[in-house]
Design a protein around this motif. Structure first.
Motif, PDB file in Angstrom:
ATOM      1  N   ASP A  66       0.858  -1.188   0.000  1.00  0.00           N
ATOM      2  CA  ASP A  66       0.000   0.000   0.000  1.00  0.00           C
ATOM      3  C   ASP A  66       0.892   1.235   0.000  1.00  0.00           C
ATOM      4  OD1 ASP A  66      -1.859   1.976   0.326  1.00  0.00           O
ATOM      5  OD2 ASP A  66      -2.987   0.940   1.891  1.00  0.00           O
ATOM      6  N   ILE A  67       1.190   1.768  -1.186  1.00  0.00           N
ATOM      7  CA  ILE A  67       2.140   2.876  -1.273  1.00  0.00           C
ATOM      8  C   ILE A  67       1.538   4.197  -0.794  1.00  0.00           C
ATOM      9  CG2 ILE A  67       3.506   1.800  -3.096  1.00  0.00           C
ATOM     10  CD1 ILE A  67       2.104   3.585  -5.100  1.00  0.00           C
ATOM     11  N   LYS A  68       0.245   4.234  -0.531  1.00  0.00           N
ATOM     12  CA  LYS A  68      -0.349   5.437   0.063  1.00  0.00           C
ATOM     13  C   LYS A  68      -0.147   5.465   1.578  1.00  0.00           C
ATOM     14  CE  LYS A  68      -3.759   6.600  -3.446  1.00  0.00           C
ATOM     15  NZ  LYS A  68      -5.178   6.919  -3.728  1.00  0.00           N
ATOM     16  N   ASP A  69       0.252   4.316   2.112  1.00  0.00           N
ATOM     17  CA  ASP A  69       0.590   4.271   3.529  1.00  0.00           C
ATOM     18  C   ASP A  69       1.904   5.029   3.713  1.00  0.00           C
ATOM     19  OD1 ASP A  69       0.526   3.213   6.297  1.00  0.00           O
ATOM     20  OD2 ASP A  69       2.311   2.143   5.632  1.00  0.00           O
ATOM     21  N   THR A  70       1.954   5.967   4.638  1.00  0.00           N
ATOM     22  CA  THR A  70       3.128   6.845   4.763  1.00  0.00           C
ATOM     23  C   THR A  70       4.400   6.067   5.047  1.00  0.00           C
ATOM     24  OG1 THR A  70       2.592   7.190   7.104  1.00  0.00           O
ATOM     25  CG2 THR A  70       1.787   8.825   5.522  1.00  0.00           C
ATOM     26  N   THR A  71       4.309   4.924   5.739  1.00  0.00           N
ATOM     27  CA  THR A  71       5.519   4.175   6.076  1.00  0.00           C
ATOM     28  C   THR A  71       6.137   3.529   4.845  1.00  0.00           C
ATOM     29  OG1 THR A  71       4.254   2.162   6.563  1.00  0.00           O
ATOM     30  CG2 THR A  71       4.638   3.688   8.385  1.00  0.00           C
ATOM     31  N   ALA A  72       5.406   3.469   3.752  1.00  0.00           N
ATOM     32  CA  ALA A  72       5.939   2.859   2.527  1.00  0.00           C
ATOM     33  C   ALA A  72       6.673   3.872   1.663  1.00  0.00           C
ATOM     34  CB  ALA A  72       4.805   2.228   1.731  1.00  0.00           C
ATOM     35  N   GLN A  73       6.610   5.149   2.010  1.00  0.00           N
ATOM     36  CA  GLN A  73       7.148   6.180   1.135  1.00  0.00           C
ATOM     37  C   GLN A  73       8.425   6.830   1.660  1.00  0.00           C
ATOM     38  OE1 GLN A  73       4.132   9.007  -0.220  1.00  0.00           O
ATOM     39  NE2 GLN A  73       2.552   7.622   0.506  1.00  0.00           N
ATOM     40  N   ASP A  74       8.815   6.531   2.891  1.00  0.00           N
ATOM     41  CA  ASP A  74       9.926   7.283   3.486  1.00  0.00           C
ATOM     42  C   ASP A  74      11.164   6.423   3.679  1.00  0.00           C
ATOM     43  OD1 ASP A  74       8.906   5.647   5.422  1.00  0.00           O
ATOM     44  OD2 ASP A  74       8.703   7.187   6.957  1.00  0.00           O
ATOM     45  N   GLY A  75      11.435   5.529   2.699  1.00  0.00           N
ATOM     46  CA  GLY A  75      12.562   4.617   2.823  1.00  0.00           C
ATOM     47  C   GLY A  75      13.880   5.319   3.050  1.00  0.00           C
ATOM     48  N   GLY A  76      14.159   6.378   2.255  1.00  0.00           N
ATOM     49  CA  GLY A  76      15.430   7.066   2.391  1.00  0.00           C
ATOM     50  C   GLY A  76      15.605   7.704   3.752  1.00  0.00           C
ATOM     51  N   ALA A  77      14.513   8.152   4.346  1.00  0.00           N
ATOM     52  CA  ALA A  77      14.591   8.832   5.641  1.00  0.00           C
ATOM     53  C   ALA A  77      14.737   7.855   6.796  1.00  0.00           C
ATOM     54  CB  ALA A  77      13.351   9.697   5.844  1.00  0.00           C
ATOM     55  N   ARG A  78      14.416   6.598   6.585  1.00  0.00           N
ATOM     56  CA  ARG A  78      14.373   5.653   7.697  1.00  0.00           C
ATOM     57  C   ARG A  78      15.689   4.910   7.898  1.00  0.00           C
ATOM     58  NH1 ARG A  78       8.840   2.333   7.362  1.00  0.00           N
ATOM     59  NH2 ARG A  78       9.169   2.159   9.588  1.00  0.00           N
ATOM     60  N   GLY A  79      16.569   4.911   6.919  1.00  0.00           N
ATOM     61  CA  GLY A  79      17.858   4.274   7.100  1.00  0.00           C
ATOM     62  C   GLY A  79      17.851   2.801   6.742  1.00  0.00           C
ATOM     63  N   VAL A  80      19.047   2.253   6.532  1.00  0.00           N
ATOM     64  CA  VAL A  80      19.194   0.885   6.045  1.00  0.00           C
ATOM     65  C   VAL A  80      18.644  -0.140   7.023  1.00  0.00           C
ATOM     66  CG1 VAL A  80      20.879  -0.898   5.431  1.00  0.00           C
ATOM     67  CG2 VAL A  80      21.160   1.433   4.575  1.00  0.00           C
ATOM     68  N   GLU A  81      19.014  -0.050   8.286  1.00  0.00           N
ATOM     69  CA  GLU A  81      18.618  -1.076   9.246  1.00  0.00           C
ATOM     70  C   GLU A  81      17.106  -1.135   9.420  1.00  0.00           C
ATOM     71  OE1 GLU A  81      20.637  -0.994  12.945  1.00  0.00           O
ATOM     72  OE2 GLU A  81      22.642  -1.110  12.043  1.00  0.00           O
ATOM     73  N   GLU A  82      16.480   0.024   9.527  1.00  0.00           N
ATOM     74  CA  GLU A  82      15.028   0.042   9.713  1.00  0.00           C
ATOM     75  C   GLU A  82      14.307  -0.463   8.466  1.00  0.00           C
ATOM     76  OE1 GLU A  82      11.475   3.088  11.176  1.00  0.00           O
ATOM     77  OE2 GLU A  82      13.571   3.762  11.136  1.00  0.00           O
ATOM     78  N   MET A  83      14.801  -0.075   7.298  1.00  0.00           N
ATOM     79  CA  MET A  83      14.163  -0.536   6.069  1.00  0.00           C
ATOM     80  C   MET A  83      14.378  -2.028   5.851  1.00  0.00           C
ATOM     81  SD  MET A  83      12.310   1.732   4.791  1.00  0.00           S
ATOM     82  CE  MET A  83      11.904   0.808   3.315  1.00  0.00           C
ATOM     83  N   LEU A  84      15.532  -2.538   6.288  1.00  0.00           N
ATOM     84  CA  LEU A  84      15.775  -3.979   6.168  1.00  0.00           C
ATOM     85  C   LEU A  84      14.798  -4.758   7.034  1.00  0.00           C
ATOM     86  CD1 LEU A  84      17.444  -6.240   4.945  1.00  0.00           C
ATOM     87  CD2 LEU A  84      19.078  -5.973   6.827  1.00  0.00           C
ATOM     88  N   GLU A  85      14.514  -4.265   8.216  1.00  0.00           N
ATOM     89  CA  GLU A  85      13.537  -4.938   9.074  1.00  0.00           C
ATOM     90  C   GLU A  85      12.149  -4.890   8.457  1.00  0.00           C
ATOM     91  OE1 GLU A  85      14.117  -6.830  11.804  1.00  0.00           O
ATOM     92  OE2 GLU A  85      16.156  -6.510  11.062  1.00  0.00           O
ATOM     93  N   LYS A  86      11.808  -3.764   7.833  1.00  0.00           N
ATOM     94  CA  LYS A  86      10.509  -3.670   7.156  1.00  0.00           C
ATOM     95  C   LYS A  86      10.445  -4.643   5.990  1.00  0.00           C
ATOM     96  CE  LYS A  86       7.363  -0.427   4.877  1.00  0.00           C
ATOM     97  NZ  LYS A  86       6.216  -0.785   5.713  1.00  0.00           N
ATOM     98  N   GLN A  87      11.537  -4.726   5.227  1.00  0.00           N
ATOM     99  CA  GLN A  87      11.600  -5.669   4.114  1.00  0.00           C
ATOM    100  C   GLN A  87      11.411  -7.096   4.604  1.00  0.00           C
ATOM    101  OE1 GLN A  87      11.947  -5.018   0.889  1.00  0.00           O
ATOM    102  NE2 GLN A  87      12.409  -7.028   0.045  1.00  0.00           N
ATOM    103  N   LYS A  88      12.079  -7.439   5.685  1.00  0.00           N
ATOM    104  CA  LYS A  88      11.976  -8.798   6.235  1.00  0.00           C
ATOM    105  C   LYS A  88      10.562  -9.101   6.717  1.00  0.00           C
ATOM    106  CE  LYS A  88      16.796  -9.402   7.693  1.00  0.00           C
ATOM    107  NZ  LYS A  88      17.707  -9.563   8.850  1.00  0.00           N
ATOM    108  N   SER A  89       9.875  -8.084   7.215  1.00  0.00           N
ATOM    109  CA  SER A  89       8.519  -8.321   7.726  1.00  0.00           C
ATOM    110  C   SER A  89       7.579  -8.776   6.624  1.00  0.00           C
ATOM    111  CB  SER A  89       7.975  -7.057   8.399  1.00  0.00           C
ATOM    112  OG  SER A  89       7.611  -6.074   7.436  1.00  0.00           O
ATOM    113  N   ILE A  90       7.893  -8.374   5.381  1.00  0.00           N
ATOM    114  CA  ILE A  90       7.061  -8.790   4.247  1.00  0.00           C
ATOM    115  C   ILE A  90       7.560 -10.106   3.673  1.00  0.00           C
ATOM    116  CG2 ILE A  90       6.197  -8.142   1.968  1.00  0.00           C
ATOM    117  CD1 ILE A  90       6.644  -5.197   2.792  1.00  0.00           C
ATOM    118  N   ARG A  91       8.871 -10.190   3.417  1.00  0.00           N
ATOM    119  CA  ARG A  91       9.400 -11.403   2.790  1.00  0.00           C
ATOM    120  C   ARG A  91       9.218 -12.625   3.668  1.00  0.00           C
ATOM    121  NH1 ARG A  91      15.160 -11.966   4.591  1.00  0.00           N
ATOM    122  NH2 ARG A  91      14.686 -12.539   6.740  1.00  0.00           N
TER     123      ARG A  91
END
Length: 266
Positions: A66-91
């Motif tokens: 859901d790219i309208k969800d704000t958490t899906a749009q701020d990858g650059g601002a969240r940093g590598v470690e946080e985005m990796l955890e988000k990626q893992k939560s889906i995969r």
């Protein structure tokens, strides 16, 4: 919240999972992502469900993240470690789908894009409505098309050339082409597919619980096995293990007596 976004209906040993965000085409927001991951990670050999049917409410299977969800749009601002955890939560949903012992049947209606495509591919059997359309949408929004298992499943299912065609372009694969490629088992109206899914599940229940689990396990491992000998050794293991159960003897007796087996899981 889980009950709102993911409906779980138990029909005996068959569980029907319905992604329930029809107003967003069942796009994956954090709540639905968590619900799917927790459900599939919770399945094991002792679960009451022996077969799972996955579908989406409304006119789509799943439109992906859901790219309208704000958490899906701020990858650059969240940093590598946080985005990796988000990626893992889906995969981790797809990993859990492949690791769980229950066969999974997906009823794909309308769009199955991005993560929705991955959910369909991670299933054991796919049935599609005539309006079903699947694509690796990631590449159309600035990401690689190789995501959450899609680049593992698709070339193994349809071959490298066809997989490259769809992964490099993000084009939609229509239902009839998916059927022609063997990616889906049947194309039919939704009501017919739901009846087919229930029928397939009931036929699976004619197998002993351990035989059904071992068959899914061996099919998954055979894809990456290094040789025919390795696959046959795995098959040998499965057959010997099955013969050691009381359910095997019950299955043989039921076949000889031309009646439905009564399995106990032992």
């Amino acid at each position: 919240m889980t009950a709102d976004v993911l409906q779980v209906e138990e029909r005996g040993a068959v569980t029907w999972l319905t992604m329930n965000r029809p107003e967003r085409l069942n796009a994956l927001d954090p709540a639905l992502t968590d619900a799917l991951r927790h459900y599939f990670e919770g399945l094991n050999a002792r679960s009451t469900a022996r077969v799972v049917v996955l579908q989406g409410a409304g006119r789509a299977f799943c439109a992906g993240l859901d790219i309208k969800d704000t958490t899906a749009q701020d990858g650059g601002a969240r940093g590598v470690e946080e985005m990796l955890e988000k990626q893992k939560s889906i995969r981790d949903i797809m990993l859990a789908m492949r690791r769980c012992p229950q066969p999974i049947i997906s009823v794909v209606q309308g769009a199955a894009s991005g993560g929705g495509f991955a959910l369909a591919l991670a299933s054991d059997i796919r049935l599609a409505t005539p309006d079903a359309r699947m694509n690796a949408a990631f590449i159309r929004i600035g990401l690689s098309a190789c995501d959450v298992g899609v680049s593992y499943f698709l070339p193994r299912m349809v071959g490298s050339s066809v997989a490259a065609e769809y992964l490099l372009t993000g084009r939609f694969m229509e239902a009839q082409r998916a059927y022609g490629l063997g990616l889906v088992s049947r194309v039919a109206p939704l009501a017919d597919l739901q009846a087919d899914a229930q029928s397939l599940a009931e036929d699976m229940l004619n197998a002993t619980p351990v035989a059904l689990r071992l068959t899914k396990d061996a099919l998954g491992l055979a894809i990456d096995a290094p040789s025919m000998e390795a696959v046959i050794a795995l098959e040998d293991r499965n057959q010997v293990l099955c013969t050691q159960t009381g359910d095997f003897r019950e299955g043989m007796q039921a076949f000889l007596e031309k009646r439905a087996p009564r399995y106990t899981g032992r």
